[in-house]
Motif scaffolding. Structure first.
Motif, PDB file in Angstrom:
ATOM      1  N   GLN A   4       8.638   7.269 -12.539  1.00 22.92           N
ATOM      2  CA  GLN A   4       9.399   6.422 -13.465  1.00 22.92           C
ATOM      3  C   GLN A   4       9.082   4.947 -13.201  1.00 22.92           C
ATOM      4  N   LEU A   5       8.998   4.593 -11.914  1.00 19.53           N
ATOM      5  CA  LEU A   5       8.772   3.190 -11.567  1.00 19.53           C
ATOM      6  C   LEU A   5       7.337   2.765 -11.853  1.00 19.53           C
ATOM      7  N   LYS A   6       6.451   3.751 -11.986  1.00 23.67           N
ATOM      8  CA  LYS A   6       5.060   3.453 -12.305  1.00 23.67           C
ATOM      9  C   LYS A   6       4.932   2.768 -13.660  1.00 23.67           C
ATOM     10  N   LYS A   7       5.916   3.036 -14.517  1.00 21.95           N
ATOM     11  CA  LYS A   7       5.796   2.524 -15.884  1.00 21.95           C
ATOM     12  C   LYS A   7       6.463   1.166 -16.058  1.00 21.95           C
ATOM     13  N   VAL A   8       6.947   0.586 -14.948  1.00 19.27           N
ATOM     14  CA  VAL A   8       7.714  -0.661 -15.076  1.00 19.27           C
ATOM     15  C   VAL A   8       6.829  -1.852 -14.770  1.00 19.27           C
ATOM     16  N   LYS A   9       6.984  -2.901 -15.559  1.00 20.22           N
ATOM     17  CA  LYS A   9       6.305  -4.166 -15.262  1.00 20.22           C
ATOM     18  C   LYS A   9       7.361  -5.251 -15.349  1.00 20.22           C
ATOM     19  N   ALA A  10       7.886  -5.624 -14.214  1.00 17.96           N
ATOM     20  CA  ALA A  10       8.966  -6.625 -14.214  1.00 17.96           C
ATOM     21  C   ALA A  10       9.138  -7.198 -12.812  1.00 17.96           C
ATOM     22  N   HIS A  11       9.928  -8.239 -12.731  1.00 20.05           N
ATOM     23  CA  HIS A  11      10.284  -8.807 -11.432  1.00 20.05           C
ATOM     24  C   HIS A  11      11.728  -8.429 -11.135  1.00 20.05           C
ATOM     25  N   GLY A  12      12.027  -8.267  -9.866  1.00 15.58           N
ATOM     26  CA  GLY A  12      13.418  -7.958  -9.537  1.00 15.58           C
ATOM     27  C   GLY A  12      13.841  -8.711  -8.309  1.00 15.58           C
ATOM     28  N   ILE A  13      15.078  -9.172  -8.326  1.00 15.38           N
ATOM     29  CA  ILE A  13      15.590  -9.835  -7.128  1.00 15.38           C
ATOM     30  C   ILE A  13      16.792  -9.043  -6.632  1.00 15.38           C
ATOM     31  N   GLY A  14      16.829  -8.808  -5.343  1.00 16.84           N
ATOM     32  CA  GLY A  14      17.938  -8.058  -4.766  1.00 16.84           C
ATOM     33  C   GLY A  14      18.535  -8.861  -3.638  1.00 16.84           C
ATOM     34  N   ARG A  15      19.843  -9.056  -3.714  1.00 12.51           N
ATOM     35  CA  ARG A  15      20.495  -9.842  -2.671  1.00 12.51           C
ATOM     36  C   ARG A  15      21.671  -9.060  -2.136  1.00 12.51           C
ATOM     37  N   TYR A  16      21.841  -9.158  -0.836  1.00 11.54           N
ATOM     38  CA  TYR A  16      22.938  -8.438  -0.215  1.00 11.54           C
ATOM     39  C   TYR A  16      23.373  -9.235   1.006  1.00 11.54           C
ATOM     40  N   GLU A  17      24.667  -9.231   1.276  1.00 10.96           N
ATOM     41  CA  GLU A  17      25.150  -9.938   2.451  1.00 10.96           C
ATOM     42  C   GLU A  17      25.070  -8.999   3.642  1.00 10.96           C
ATOM     43  N   GLY A  18      24.034  -9.181   4.440  1.00 13.78           N
ATOM     44  CA  GLY A  18      23.924  -8.405   5.675  1.00 13.78           C
ATOM     45  C   GLY A  18      24.904  -8.960   6.680  1.00 13.78           C
ATOM     46  N   ASP A  56       4.263  -3.852 -11.216  1.00 15.37           N
ATOM     47  CA  ASP A  56       3.230  -4.103 -12.212  1.00 15.37           C
ATOM     48  C   ASP A  56       2.511  -2.798 -12.575  1.00 15.37           C
ATOM     49  N   ASN A  57       3.189  -1.910 -13.230  1.00 15.32           N
ATOM     50  CA  ASN A  57       2.605  -0.643 -13.695  1.00 15.32           C
ATOM     51  C   ASN A  57       1.767   0.041 -12.628  1.00 15.32           C
ATOM     52  N   ASN A  58       2.301   0.102 -11.453  1.00 15.26           N
ATOM     53  CA  ASN A  58       1.521   0.667 -10.361  1.00 15.26           C
ATOM     54  C   ASN A  58       2.431   1.536  -9.510  1.00 15.26           C
ATOM     55  N   GLU A  59       1.823   2.413  -8.755  1.00 18.61           N
ATOM     56  CA  GLU A  59       2.612   3.263  -7.867  1.00 18.61           C
ATOM     57  C   GLU A  59       3.192   2.434  -6.719  1.00 18.61           C
ATOM     58  N   CYS A  60       2.532   1.339  -6.401  1.00 17.56           N
ATOM     59  CA  CYS A  60       3.001   0.455  -5.347  1.00 17.56           C
ATOM     60  C   CYS A  60       3.384  -0.891  -5.958  1.00 17.56           C
ATOM     61  N   PRO A  61       4.314  -1.594  -5.353  1.00 19.23           N
ATOM     62  CA  PRO A  61       4.619  -2.933  -5.869  1.00 19.23           C
ATOM     63  C   PRO A  61       3.459  -3.887  -5.591  1.00 19.23           C
ATOM     64  N   VAL A  62       3.289  -4.883  -6.465  1.00 15.55           N
ATOM     65  CA  VAL A  62       2.211  -5.848  -6.241  1.00 15.55           C
ATOM     66  C   VAL A  62       2.635  -6.874  -5.203  1.00 15.55           C
ATOM     67  N   GLY A  63       3.928  -7.113  -5.169  1.00 12.28           N
ATOM     68  CA  GLY A  63       4.404  -8.086  -4.195  1.00 12.28           C
ATOM     69  C   GLY A  63       5.777  -7.710  -3.698  1.00 12.28           C
ATOM     70  N   GLU A  70       0.810  -1.212   0.000  1.00 14.02           N
ATOM     71  CA  GLU A  70       0.000   0.000   0.000  1.00 14.02           C
ATOM     72  C   GLU A  70       0.848   1.268   0.000  1.00 14.02           C
ATOM     73  N   ARG A  71       2.150   1.109  -0.107  1.00 14.52           N
ATOM     74  CA  ARG A  71       3.004   2.295  -0.073  1.00 14.52           C
ATOM     75  C   ARG A  71       3.707   2.430  -1.416  1.00 14.52           C
ATOM     76  N   ASN A  72       4.145   3.641  -1.704  1.00 12.72           N
ATOM     77  CA  ASN A  72       4.890   3.785  -2.946  1.00 12.72           C
ATOM     78  C   ASN A  72       6.356   3.450  -2.720  1.00 12.72           C
ATOM     79  N   PHE A  73       7.099   3.410  -3.817  1.00  8.68           N
ATOM     80  CA  PHE A  73       8.442   2.837  -3.766  1.00  8.68           C
ATOM     81  C   PHE A  73       9.381   3.562  -2.822  1.00  8.68           C
ATOM     82  N   ILE A  74       9.204   4.880  -2.688  1.00 13.31           N
ATOM     83  CA  ILE A  74      10.090   5.617  -1.800  1.00 13.31           C
ATOM     84  C   ILE A  74       9.714   5.353  -0.345  1.00 13.31           C
ATOM     85  N   GLN A  75       8.433   5.322  -0.084  1.00 12.97           N
ATOM     86  CA  GLN A  75       7.997   5.083   1.305  1.00 12.97           C
ATOM     87  C   GLN A  75       8.446   3.724   1.810  1.00 12.97           C
TER      88      GLN A  75
END
Lengths: 409, 148, 345, 167
Positions: free
Chosen positions: A302-316, A328-335, A53-58
């Motif tokens: 800019q991210l509103k126009k993207v429809k893709a999956h992304g994986i991010g990995r980092y060694e914490g 999925d072309n939305n202000e918020c991620p679908v998942g 329910e939040r946008n990418f920056i939030q």
């Protein structure tokens, strides 16, 4: 006694040894643990659901609060995931700054862990000492980011603050401080008699088990499994560092056993490694921009126009942090799917407790550097009585309360 | 073993690391008691410390960008009537108790109406007390004026 | 003065002074430990405040406990700890003041001291078992193990002292604290014997924290393992009694070590009475010197050891005492026995 | 060390029609020493999933990197397993291998892969309780993150079932 009577010992959800709520049920025979069972879910906050329910920056700041200690790791993995999905190029300088902040966080996390582990075995002096030493890196992070715990350094496509001038000097001073102190720290952590008595051959996780149970981070590396996202998978500035590799107890000429002592060895060596990485980054930091797009609102659009999956990995500091984001072309991620290092290591607790004594429970429990809050993050809250209140209802209730208060103003 | 003992001795004879809580923030009764004795000044905050939020009501143009980026939804849209131009003008109210100090609103604000001060003492008994809501006084003044 | 009056004065002053100094000792111990750990630490008066607060707090008795044992145990612990302190201190004070009387010659029997050392611990164990919580049960079992493990080195030390005393002062009762105080164990001994006494003293360095339940031997309470173990269910005034008992017992054990190993008073060292301005100040000086010795032993064997080690596991504790400490004390005992000067007598 | 295309070819040989789609995406990282990282996305048939995982595990032990993500559509739920292959070797060898398959809503069942990757158990338990997908052959079927007294049919991560409104 011919038929051995065993009894059940409940430890948790609240217990002096546990910093966060988790419940263990041990089947105990005298002082020996026969079987361990784990129950989690006491700190559910619904972060994955709220993220939708939040946008990418939030979301960056929401994820930062999954865990106080990994407050760079989670946003880092998330930003990498979103950048991967939207194919955003991160400026070179930002990559280096990300690496520096991440390594400072590792330094602080490992020292914090050392203190917690020392407290679990009743060695309070070491606890105070390591936390005292840790203050320096906290101060350094405060100078860099303006806060000791939640750094808010990362944003999609770069970082928010630069490391120049006085800030850079503060980082260099911190590096000096730790390289001077390292030999003493190593000596205390690795050679203290009473600490060795408590940690050697306790809580053993063998190589095969670590591999099969998908253990991550220092827990896996202590078992001899050289699994380190920094060395395995290209992120940030890590590919630039020629000497970087996963640290195992082999590096001090010790055959990995997978006991708690090996986990101490790995973490202590990683303190040195982190200091070296920070020094390398400070020396080789390229110039240029620190963020691909400084305007947050533009990034969202800019991210509103993207429809893709992304994986991010980092060694914490505690192991692999992995995020899977679906745009999925939305202000918020679908998942948004979050995996904290502890999540992978929970199941590794079961073999570790095999044959342990009751006295070993706290130190085994803390040896994987658990962060229960990181792992619990699903989506509802237990209400009064036995009623289950969903997140939405709860929020509605709190909104009503707030409005009531506000009307009273 | 030896290094442990040497470190302990070093700590015993060295300077202690902890500090008494800065008297500046202690209750008044305590200050009186300590007035003659050892008063510890508060430790200075580094530049750029993200503390208490302050908001310049007059500078705000009501663009609402901060509402969009705030992760904690600590800001609320509180439209009031602009009497001079006779149209609703958006002004913001900040709930300090909800703020996560991410500084995103500061960065996004086009006129620099929002700032984070180095003040870090924000404990309060009331979650939504007057001093926990930034921008409410102006709003009140406005309401009173409107009422007249 | 009547013997009985002297005796009563000494007992009462020991009790009052013991409670005060015991709590003060707790405060000082915490302050010193804090200094070792590079922090400020609580005020020295904290022990008194804690006690006061606990006395005012509500006392909760668990539903499934055996009530009379649960309530009785703290009182037994407190009374026996006080007895222990009195039993060690009165003969020593008599020795320091130089008050000699045949009635007091047998005062302070070592064997009784060993029993008195045991009873507060047994009271703790009983209280822990009666509380009916698994954590306090584990705590009680552990306390029993520590208790049994420390018995052997303790007994060996006492026998060594008795043997030595029978040689040093054949006319006096060998098991008496008064005898040990008036005839310092270091006297009349060759190098082997002195080494033996040093070994015994170093065994005691670890027996003190074990007897008083301090890290590395606080398995029975082990905060991070079993959540204060046998004290887990105690609250309010019963907890206050246990705390007071522990303070008295710590002081008693430390005093025992001082009396056994370092009984020399100021007058013995200075070789005569201390006179300042025509007033004989020997007794106050002796008491001050005694307190100094107590605080040194206290801060080394309790405060320093407790900050410089991790808590051991219960299996390691039993091994440590039964093998290492016993071996050290038995070696000490043998060395004292084969000392040529003792052999000669 | 097999190239992603080779992995796909081998898998195709083994399961044939079970492999529905595949895609390789490349990302680059590093500044002076630019490394390329290949991500392999595979879409499978539900029936072929267990066999494929067993086959892939034989190539190199799989590491499950992240719990299963899901995309919910009208008639199906897509489950996404982010596996990592060639992990634990060091030297930038790890390759993400993202396996996904559709589960029709009329028949919300899948098969556990705990017999191949024991470490996946917590994630499968979470999927079962959060998404309501019944995982067969799961050694431990209890709830883990949600409490035991939670009402039946309340599925936290399924908006359309749990009735959590979007504000």
């Amino acid at each position: 006694m011919s038929n051995k009577e065993t009894y059940k010992l409940q430890i948790g959800p609240t217990h002096p040894a546990f910093k966060e709520p988790v419940r263990f049920e041990f089947e105990v025979d005298g002082e020996h643990v026969l079987h361990a069972d784990i129950d989690m879910g006491y700190t559910h906050r619904g972060i994955e659901h709220v993220s939708k329910e939040r946008n990418f920056i939030q979301i960056i700041y929401l994820l930062e609060r999954i865990c106080g200690i990994c407050s760079t790791s989670h946003p880092m993995a998330y930003c990498l995931a979103v950048e991967n999905a939207a194919e955003i190029e991160v400026p070179a300088r930002a990559k280096y700054i990300r690496t520096i902040v991440g390594e400072l966080e590792r330094l602080h996390s490992h020292l914090l862990w050392a203190g917690v582990a020392a407290h679990e075995v009743g060695f309070d002096t070491l606890f105070y000492t390591t936390w005292d030493i840790r203050e320096k890196v906290m101060d350094c992070l405060e100078v860099i980011s303006g806060n000791r715990v939640n750094y808010a350094m990362l944003t999609i496509g770069g970082v928010r603050r630069d490391i120049i001038g006085e800030v850079a000097e503060a980082v260099n001073k911190t590096v000096e401080y730790y390289s001077d102190l390292y030999s003493q720290l190593e000596d205390i952590m690795l050679n203290d008699m009473s600490l060795r008595l408590r940690t050697e051959n306790v809580g053993i996780l063998t190589y095969d088990e670590a591999l099969k149970l998908c253990a991550v981070g220092p827990t896996a590396r202590a078992s001899g499994l050289a699994k380190d996202v920094r060395a395995d998978y290209a992120v940030n500035a890590y590919p630039d560092i020629p000497w970087l590799k996963a640290i195992t107890p082999n590096d001090v000429g010790k055959k990995p056993v997978g006991d708690i002592y090996d986990r101490i060895v790995v973490r202590v060596l990683e303190i040195k490694q982190s200091v070296d990485i920070i020094r390398f980054c400070m020396e080789n930091m390229p110039g240029g921009e620190i963020v691909a797009e400084p305007k947050a609102v533009k990034v969202i659009n800019q991210l509103k126009k993207v429809k893709a999956h992304g994986i991010g990995r980092y060694e914490g500091p505690r192991g692999e942090v992995s995020h899977y984001d679906i745009l999925d072309n939305n202000e918020c991620p679908v998942g948004v799917k979050v995996k904290a290092p502890t999540y992978s290591n929970i199941i590794s607790w079961v073999p570790m407790f095999r044959g342990a004594e009751i006295a070993d429970i706290p130190i085994i429990m803390s040896s994987i550097d658990p962060c229960i809050a990181c792992s619990d993050r699903a989506s509802f809250v237990e209400g009064e009585g036995k009623k289950t209140v969903s997140f939405g209802e709860l929020r509605k209730l709190s909104m009503e309360k707030m409005n009531k208060i506000r009307r009273g103003l | 073993m030896l290094s442990t003992v040497s470190r302990i001795m070093q700590q015993f004879f060295g300077r202690r690391s902890t500090n008494v809580f800065p008297v500046k923030y202690a209750p008044e009764s305590v200050i009186d008691a300590l007035a003659g004795g050892d008063i510890h000044p508060p430790i200075s905050m580094p530049e750029g410390y993200r503390g208490k939020l302050s908001y310049d009501f007059d500078k705000c143009i009501g663009c609402g960008m901060c509402l969009k980026v705030c992760p904690a939804k600590a800001l609320e849209d509180y439209p009031i009537m602009d009497t001079e131009k006779n149209r609703p003008s958006k002004r913001i109210v900040f709930y300090r108790g909800k703020c996560t100090y991410c500084e995103e609103c500061v960065k996004v604000c086009p006129v620099g109406a929002i700032k984070l001060n180095p003040d870090f003492m924000m404990a309060n008994y009331e979650k939504y007390g007057d001093d926990q809501i930034e921008g409410i006084e102006k709003r009140r003044e406005f309401e009173v004026k409107e009422g007249q | 003065m009547n013997e009985l009056t002297v005796f009563l004065i000494m007992v009462i002053s020991t009790l009052i002074g013991g409670i005060y100094l015991g709590l003060l000792g707790r405060g000082i111990d915490r302050k010193i430990a804090a200094k070792f750990q590079s922090r400020i630490g609580p005020p020295i008066r904290q022990g008194f405040w804690d006690l006061k607060k606990l006395m005012l707090k509500q006392t909760i008795v668990p539903e499934n406990s055996i009530t009379w044992v649960f309530k009785g145990a703290p009182l037994v612990a407190l009374v026996t700890s006080a007895m222990l302190l009195v039993y060690i201190m009165v003969p020593y004070l008599l020795y320091l003041t130089g008050y000699e009387s045949p009635m007091f010659a047998h005062m302070g029997d070592f064997i009784l001291v060993i029993y008195l050392l045991m009873i507060p611990a047994i009271a703790l164990v009983a209280g822990g078992f009666s509380a009916g919580s698994p954590l306090s049960t584990i705590g009680s079992q552990r306390e029993m193990v520590v208790l049994m493990a420390t018995e052997l080195p303790l007994a060996v030390t006492v026998i060594a002292f008795a043997v030595k005393m029978s040689v040093l002062a054949p006319s006096m009762p060998s098991f008496s604290i008064f005898t040990a105080a008036s005839n310092p164990v270091w006297n009349g001994m060759g190098p082997a014997g002195i080494l033996g006494v040093i070994l015994l003293a170093s065994a005691f360095l670890f027996i003190i924290p074990a007897e008083t339940g301090k890290i590395p031997f606080d398995q029975a309470e082990a905060e991070t393992e079993i959540a204060e173990g046998l004290l887990a269910e105690y609250s309010g005034k019963y907890l206050a009694f246990f705390q007071l008992a522990e303070a008295l017992k710590s002081l008693g054990v430390v005093a025992l070590v001082v009396v056994l190993f370092f009984p020399q008073g100021v007058s013995t060292i200075m070789g005569g009475q201390m006179i300042a301005g025509g007033i004989n100040i020997t007794v106050p000086c002796e008491i001050m010197f005694f307190l100094l010795k107590v605080s040194v032993v206290y801060s080394v064997s309790i405060s320093f050891i407790r900050v410089s080690m991790a808590r051991l596991k219960i299996s390691q504790v039993s091994k440590f005492f039964i093998y290492s400490v016993s071996a050290v004390s038995i070696t000490g005992f043998i060395l004292i026995m084969i000392d040529p000067r003792i052999m000669a007598m | 060390m097999l190239h992603p295309e080779e992995i796909v070819n081998k898998l195709k040989e083994y399961i044939g029609d079970g492999l529905l789609e595949w895609e390789v995406r490349t990302r680059f990282d590093g500044v002076t020493n630019i490394r390329e990282q290949k991500h392999l996305y595979i879409k499978l048939n539900r029936g072929a999933f267990h066999r494929s995982v067993a086959f892939l595990y034989k190539i190199s032990p799989l590491h499950i990197s992240c719990p299963m993500a899901s995309i919910e559509s009208e008639e199906a739920i897509e489950l996404i397993y982010p596996f990592m292959i060639y992990s634990g070797h060091g030297d930038q060898t790890e390759q993400p291998l993202i396996v996904s398959y559709d589960i029709p809503k009329s028949d919300l069942r899948t098969v556990s892969v705990t017999d191949i990757i024991p470490g996946i158990i917590i994630m499968e338990r979470e999927t079962q309780e959060m998404l309501g997908i019944e995982v067969e052959n799961l050694p431990d079927e209890r709830r883990i993150f949600t409490p035991d007294n939670m009402e039946e049919g309340f599925l936290p991560l399924r908006d359309k079932v749990s009735g959590i409104s979007e504000e």
